[in-house]
Write a protein that holds these residues in place. Structure first.
Motif, short mmCIF file in Angstrom:
data_model
loop_
_atom_site.label_atom_id
_atom_site.label_comp_id
_atom_site.label_asym_id
_atom_site.label_seq_id
_atom_site.Cartn_x
_atom_site.Cartn_y
_atom_site.Cartn_z
N VAL A 1 0.84 -1.20 0.00
CA VAL A 1 0.00 0.00 0.00
C VAL A 1 0.87 1.25 0.00
O VAL A 1 0.64 2.19 -0.76
N TRP A 2 1.90 1.25 0.85
CA TRP A 2 2.81 2.41 0.89
C TRP A 2 3.48 2.61 -0.45
O TRP A 2 3.65 3.73 -0.90
N ARG A 3 3.89 1.53 -1.08
CA ARG A 3 4.56 1.65 -2.40
C ARG A 3 3.60 2.25 -3.41
O ARG A 3 3.97 3.14 -4.18
N HIS A 4 2.35 1.80 -3.40
CA HIS A 4 1.34 2.32 -4.32
C HIS A 4 1.12 3.81 -4.09
O HIS A 4 0.95 4.58 -5.04
N ARG A 5 1.14 4.23 -2.83
CA ARG A 5 0.92 5.64 -2.48
C ARG A 5 2.21 6.46 -2.52
O ARG A 5 2.19 7.65 -2.20
N ARG A 6 3.32 5.83 -2.89
CA ARG A 6 4.64 6.47 -2.92
C ARG A 6 5.02 6.98 -1.54
O ARG A 6 5.53 8.09 -1.36
N GLN A 7 4.76 6.15 -0.53
CA GLN A 7 5.13 6.43 0.86
C GLN A 7 6.06 5.31 1.32
O GLN A 7 6.33 4.38 0.58
N GLY A 8 6.51 5.40 2.53
CA GLY A 8 7.31 4.33 3.11
C GLY A 8 8.72 4.29 2.55
O GLY A 8 9.17 5.20 1.87
N PRO A 9 9.43 3.21 2.86
CA PRO A 9 10.83 3.10 2.44
C PRO A 9 10.94 2.93 0.92
O PRO A 9 10.07 2.32 0.29
N PRO A 10 12.01 3.46 0.33
CA PRO A 10 12.21 3.32 -1.12
C PRO A 10 12.39 1.86 -1.52
O PRO A 10 13.05 1.09 -0.83
N SER A 11 11.78 1.50 -2.63
CA SER A 11 11.89 0.15 -3.16
C SER A 11 12.12 0.24 -4.67
O SER A 11 12.05 1.31 -5.25
N PHE A 12 12.40 -0.91 -5.27
CA PHE A 12 12.62 -0.95 -6.71
C PHE A 12 12.28 -2.33 -7.23
O PHE A 12 12.12 -3.28 -6.47
#
Length: 101
Positions: free
Chosen positions: A40-51
């Motif tokens: 959810v955080w990734r979808h909202r561009r929140q939280g820790p950076p991922s790739f």
């Protein structure tokens, strides 16, 4: 639950230090969150950076980036950072102006 050992147990044994990249499940275990929260955080561009990595585009996290992100969260929280705690700021006097009369 049988199967692979928990990430906390792996971290305490020192094996996690060699893992540069973590899957969503491993990152969630490391942070004490659910994988769904990270998605959810990734979808909202929140939280820790991922790739995304590899031909299948698996979402991955770097361990050192997770640690840095946690430190940033601690510094942004007024309970952990005395500079941000409103109880540590001196009281300011207000000037009261009366309108009329």
């Amino acid at each position: 639950m049988p199967g692979r050992p928990s990430l906390a147990a792996t971290a305490s044994s020192g094996a996690i230090s060699s893992a540069a990249f973590l899957t969503v499940k491993d990152a969630a275990d490391y942070l004490g969150l659910s994988p769904h929260t990270l998605y959810v955080w990734r979808h909202r561009r929140q939280g820790p950076p991922s790739f995304r990595m590899g031909p299948r585009g698996r979402v991955m996290y770097r361990l050192e980036v997770l640690d840095a992100w946690v430190r940033e969260q601690e510094q942004a929280d007024s309970r952990s950072n005395p500079v941000l705690n409103p109880l540590n700021t001196p009281l300011q006097e207000r000037s009261i102006r009366f309108l009329g009369a």
